[in-house]
Enzyme design. Structure first.
Site, PDB file in Angstrom:
ATOM      1  N   ILE A  68       6.408   8.725 -42.763  1.00 46.68           N
ATOM      2  CA  ILE A  68       5.362   7.754 -43.105  1.00 46.68           C
ATOM      3  C   ILE A  68       4.092   8.153 -42.368  1.00 46.68           C
ATOM      4  O   ILE A  68       4.110   8.342 -41.157  1.00 46.68           O
ATOM      5  CB  ILE A  68       5.774   6.337 -42.663  1.00 46.68           C
ATOM      6  CG1 ILE A  68       7.077   5.931 -43.355  1.00 46.68           C
ATOM      7  CG2 ILE A  68       4.669   5.334 -42.939  1.00 46.68           C
ATOM      8  CD1 ILE A  68       7.631   4.596 -42.888  1.00 46.68           C
ATOM      9  N   SER A  69       2.992   8.261 -43.086  1.00 48.62           N
ATOM     10  CA  SER A  69       1.726   8.656 -42.464  1.00 48.62           C
ATOM     11  C   SER A  69       1.279   7.624 -41.436  1.00 48.62           C
ATOM     12  O   SER A  69       1.518   6.427 -41.591  1.00 48.62           O
ATOM     13  CB  SER A  69       0.639   8.785 -43.519  1.00 48.62           C
ATOM     14  OG  SER A  69       1.028   9.716 -44.503  1.00 48.62           O
TER      15      SER A  69
END
Ligand code: SAH
Length: 219
Positions: A68-69
């Protein structure tokens, strides 16, 4: 009705405000974007065991070997994608947990998002339903090809690293449209591609770290 996250409601409001302050300190200026990130419950998109870390500026494991960024990366990419404009139709390649998608859904009329892992798409779809985000269209597919039948898009965002800019994607960009994508293998640089009347303009923004784009689909 209570949900599994009610207990961290107030805490998450405070930690979200702190997250927005840190984004400002790191140079994010788009106030509309900051308002969206300040109100969107990011913890709903991460694994329950990681919920308390959802507002720290770090990437988090998503499962399936994906990541997940971080909030900063989401903010930086979205700011570059908007370039101060209102967005009508946006394409995202790599839905992942769906947080970036949800941010976009608050800033664009319609968001199309393509994900190659079916199980991730299912999870993201449930989150969009809980948040009543009805302007998101999800597609299980290989995002390298874009979605020709929904093109053109005035924004395209790619959240997995590519080695080159696929022609299929630049062709699905409207004139005046902007695309943001990480290019490279080990070392990657975020690029901004602008489609103008006379052609394509490309500029490098900053170093980033993304998982690689993988061709094909899995359930
Ligand atoms: N924005 C997402 C990023 C997840 S990581 C988030 O913050 O959660 C990158 C995502 O791109 C993964 O979910 C991965 O499965 C997806 N992906 C990789 N190659 C792809 C492809 N060819 N087509 C569509 N999605 C792809």
């Amino acid at each position: 009705m209570t949900s599994r996250f009610d207990g961290i409601g107030m805490t998450s409001m405070r930690t979200r405000a702190r997250m927005v302050e840190r984004l400002r300190e790191r140079g994010i200026r788009d106030e509309e974007l900051l308002a969206v990130m300040g109100s969107l419950p990011r913890h709903l998109f991460v694994d329950e065991a990681l919920a308390s870390r959802a507002y720290e500026d770090m990437s988090l494991p998503l499962g399936f070997g994906q990541t997940i960024s971080s909030p900063y990366t989401v903010a930086r990419m979205t700011e570059a994608l908007r370039g101060g404009r209102a967005l009508a139709k946006v394409l995202e390649v790599g839905t992942g947990c769906g947080y970036q998608t949800a941010v976009l859904a608050h800033l664009a009329k319609e968001v199309y998002s393509v994900e190659r892992i079916g199980a991730l798409l299912k999870r993201a779809r449930a989150a969009f339903r809980d948040l009543r985000l009805y302007n998101v269209r999800l597609k299980h597919g290989d995002g390298q090809h874009g979605i020709p039948e929904a093109a053109p898009f005035d924004g395209i965002i790619v959240t997995a690293a590519m080695t080159h800019v696929p022609r299929a994607l630049t062709e699905q960009l409207s004139v005046g449209g902007r695309m943001v994508l990480p290019l490279g293998t080990q070392e990657q640089v975020l690029h901004l591609i602008e489609r103008t009347e006379s052609g394509i303009r490309e500029s490098a923004l900053e170093s980033v770290k993304f998982v690689p784009l993988i061709p094909g689909v899995v359930s």
